[in-house]
Design an enzyme around this catalytic site. Sequence first.
Site, PDB file in Angstrom:
ATOM      1  N   CYS B  37       0.826  -1.209   0.000  1.00 18.36           N
ATOM      2  CA  CYS B  37       0.000   0.000   0.000  1.00 18.36           C
ATOM      3  C   CYS B  37       0.860   1.259   0.000  1.00 18.36           C
ATOM      4  O   CYS B  37       0.354   2.358  -0.191  1.00 18.36           O
ATOM      5  CB  CYS B  37      -0.900   0.039   1.213  1.00 18.36           C
ATOM      6  SG  CYS B  37      -1.846  -1.436   1.426  1.00 18.36           S
ATOM      7  N   CYS B 111      -2.987   8.275   7.250  1.00 19.43           N
ATOM      8  CA  CYS B 111      -1.627   8.236   7.795  1.00 19.43           C
ATOM      9  C   CYS B 111      -1.626   8.540   9.287  1.00 19.43           C
ATOM     10  O   CYS B 111      -0.811   8.010  10.034  1.00 19.43           O
ATOM     11  CB  CYS B 111      -0.729   9.243   7.075  1.00 19.43           C
ATOM     12  SG  CYS B 111      -0.388   8.764   5.386  1.00 19.43           S
TER      13      CYS B 111
END
Lengths: 406, 169
Positions: B37, B111
């Site tokens: 990813c 994130c």
Amino acid sequence: MRKIYPAPFSKKRRGIKKNKNKKRRGVYLDYAATTPVDPRVIKVMIPYFKEKFGNTVSLHSFGREAKEALEKSREVAADLIKAKPKEIIFTSSATESNNLAIKGAALANQKKGRHIIISPIEHLCVLESAQWLAKQGFKITKLAVDKYGLINLNELKKAISQETILVSIISASNEIGTLQPLQEIGQICRQKGVYFHTDAAQSFGKIPIDVNQMKIDLLTGCSHKIYGPKGAACLFVRDGIKIEPILSGGEHEFGLRAGTINVPAIVGFAEAIKLCQKEMAVEIKRLTKLRDKLISGVLKIKGAHLNGHPTKRLPNNANFWFDFIEGESIVIQLDSFGLAASTGSACSSLKLEPSHVLLAVGLKPQEAHGSLRLTLGRWTTEKDIDYLLKVLPKVVEKLRKISPFK
Amino acid sequence: MNQTGYTKEVMKHFQKPHHYGRLKKYNGLGKVGNVICGDVLWLYINVSKNKKGGEIIKNISYETYGCVAAISTSSVITDLAKGKTINEALNIDKDKVAKALGGLPPLKMHCSLLAIDALSEAIYDYLIKHKKPVPEKLKERHRRIERSKKIIEERYKKWTKKGASTKKE
């Protein structure tokens, strides 16, 4: 002869103040995303915003003046690819040209068959146009490509059936720069009696293209990749080939592209073509030399790998992937040194997925994430390359220090 | 926000990241993310007693593979967690991380979650290794992280099977 004008984006012009940490600004290595308009092009465009503002369909002198400029531009564009002027249609963008070519040819010829062949490394606008046609019941075949991004000609031959009406293969990859064997593809398509479209947005004006010798039936060209303005592009449609317009409206562009003609942009596009044509041979040599210096310099960095073919590639394209680090981080780091680069194609930089092109040439996602595209152009100098080669190893090292993989 | 959609604060952390690299001495390690990813975060913590006898995160560091947002959230989470007690550290949420960075682009909000996950995994690792009681909430979080790891591995089986790990760990 070249570099009559300073780079339009030099630091003085961009008004960027000197920063003590950032010794150099404004080294642009993203010419595949877009190019600045050449000042010589701007000069010829200006009158068409002011005194020569007419609408090409008006009957009065203003209209005639605009119409004349349009037809002259058409001749220029045709001459570049050895086509006839009446085979050139001006559009607003390469995306529009590709849509028109693929949807237009498919819809106009669906009685003959409903099968279309493309490559997996097409630009998104081609992939999405094909996807749209698939929803309308067309069958789409995506050929495989090898590790360089080249299609297999035998596989193409085998893929063409009675139902096939169109083959669309990108002339030069916008990401990895790989040049397809257009002539061989054209030959096969002509023999099998199917139309051959090529998206030449990245190669139009940069390398020689002859639509007759290469047996190309439809070809997309773009202005803002060759120092012309944005908002202009063209589609070559071989005489006798039927395509359906995708915009309904007036009878502009032989009834194939309705909408008031963007004369200033098209005049600029034509001037950009003229300059590219005149300087092509010299520019190819110069850029190839710089590109090869760049490639061999970057490959000296440990864990750097080249994407695409070592020689069968655009003279201005270099694309790499790096072990253990991620592309966006590299690009933003380079940006802080005044170096403009890209992770892949400009269009997909807003997406999180790795590039479909790099996955198609066999890279694993984590490898594709680490990609960096550097594309050169008219104002790229050897100094720029030297500067990049000085900065990039530091950037890679810095990011690897942070990375858990070593 | 500048043209990349990142705030000044994000860029500061990205350009001069705090506490990166592997701690020489650590007693908790959280590994989250997946190279496929494009984000991997390893967070190291060294928990020790303070003067009052409470357990605090005395030292913290990270190693991150990923984009600007991944690196800057890693950097900021170490700032937020350093010197905190375990309970305080567990109370840092993704909004606090994003806030400390002056915001993140919507596409990169995940994130901040990655950073939080890494911290709680490191604490979980410390508590398990030292045979200490693990709060129910943390157990639940650990199970969620494990589940999503499996989902991602399943989704990208095609690549992991081919031996996706060219990267030596």
